[in-house]
Scaffold this motif. Structure first.
Motif, PDB file in Angstrom:
ATOM      1  N   GLN A 162       3.809  -1.324   9.831  1.00  0.00           N
ATOM      2  CA  GLN A 162       3.668  -2.571   9.096  1.00  0.00           C
ATOM      3  C   GLN A 162       5.036  -2.884   8.518  1.00  0.00           C
ATOM      4  OE1 GLN A 162       0.327  -2.216   6.393  1.00  0.00           O
ATOM      5  NE2 GLN A 162      -0.954  -3.217   7.904  1.00  0.00           N
ATOM      6  N   ARG A 200       7.473  -5.588   6.386  1.00  0.00           N
ATOM      7  CA  ARG A 200       7.540  -6.716   5.456  1.00  0.00           C
ATOM      8  C   ARG A 200       9.000  -7.019   5.160  1.00  0.00           C
ATOM      9  NH1 ARG A 200       2.914  -7.142   6.487  1.00  0.00           N
ATOM     10  NH2 ARG A 200       1.158  -7.288   5.114  1.00  0.00           N
ATOM     11  N   ASP A 240       2.332  -7.183  10.840  1.00  0.00           N
ATOM     12  CA  ASP A 240       1.315  -6.229  10.397  1.00  0.00           C
ATOM     13  C   ASP A 240       1.054  -5.140  11.430  1.00  0.00           C
ATOM     14  OD1 ASP A 240       0.872  -7.311   7.913  1.00  0.00           O
ATOM     15  OD2 ASP A 240      -0.743  -8.618   8.599  1.00  0.00           O
ATOM     16  N   ASN A 241       1.464  -5.377  12.632  1.00  0.00           N
ATOM     17  CA  ASN A 241       1.241  -4.455  13.747  1.00  0.00           C
ATOM     18  C   ASN A 241       2.473  -4.450  14.644  1.00  0.00           C
ATOM     19  OD1 ASN A 241      -0.762  -2.696  14.340  1.00  0.00           O
ATOM     20  ND2 ASN A 241      -2.088  -4.180  15.342  1.00  0.00           N
ATOM     21  N   ARG A 295       4.878   2.152   6.577  1.00  0.00           N
ATOM     22  CA  ARG A 295       4.959   0.846   5.914  1.00  0.00           C
ATOM     23  C   ARG A 295       6.421   0.651   5.549  1.00  0.00           C
ATOM     24  NH1 ARG A 295       0.796   2.535   1.534  1.00  0.00           N
ATOM     25  NH2 ARG A 295      -0.439   3.727   2.967  1.00  0.00           N
ATOM     26  N   PHE A 343      -1.396  -2.832   1.910  1.00  0.00           N
ATOM     27  CA  PHE A 343      -1.695  -2.408   3.273  1.00  0.00           C
ATOM     28  C   PHE A 343      -3.044  -1.718   3.301  1.00  0.00           C
ATOM     29  CE2 PHE A 343       2.975  -2.305   3.170  1.00  0.00           C
ATOM     30  CZ  PHE A 343       3.212  -3.199   4.181  1.00  0.00           C
TER      31      PHE A 343
END
Length: 102
Positions: free
Chosen positions: A6, A8, A22-23, A67, A97
Motif C-alpha cells: 500500500q 501513499r 492501495d494494491n 505500508r 490500512f
C-alpha cells in the motif's frame, strides 16, 4: 515474483499517486528509489519515507505487504517530522490500512 504494497504519497507528491496505490505491485526486493523512478518522482522532492511506521531511506528494499508513506519537503518553523507528528498524519496513515495484516 511480484507482490503488493500500500503506497501513499502526501501533499505535493499526491499528484504522482498511481491509480492502484492501495494494491501497488512491486518486485521482491525492489527499492524505494526504484519506485520513485517508476512514478517519475524527483528524489530531491522527497523528505521522509515511512515503511510500516518506521523511518527509512530510498535504499530500503520491499518484500511485499508493507505500508509505505512518502512525504515531500515542508517549509516552516517545525521540522518535517514534527509537523507530520503534530497533525497526526502518521497515526491516520498507519491506522487507515485495513486490507494488509497488522
Amino acid at each position: 515474483m511480484e507482490r503488493k504494497i500500500q503506497l501513499r504519497l502526501f501533499a505535493s507528491l499526491r499528484s504522482f499517486s498511481p491509480a492502484d496505490s492501495d494494491n501497488f505491485t512491486v518486485s521482491h526486493g525492489e527499492t524505494i528509489e526504484s519506485i520513485l523512478k517508476r512514478l517519475d518522482i524527483p528524489q530531491d522532492e522527497v523528505s521522509l519515507i515511512i515503511i510500516d511506521g518506521v523511518r527509512k531511506d530510498i535504499t530500503s528494499r520491499l518484500e511485499g505487504g508493507e505500508r509505505v508513506g512518502i512525504f515531500p519537503l515542508i517549509g516552516g518553523g517545525l521540522s518535517s517530522i514534527r509537523r507530520f507528528e503534530y497533525y497526526g498524519i502518521f497515526k491516520r496513515f498507519f491506522t487507515s490500512f485495513s486490507c494488509l495484516p497488522q
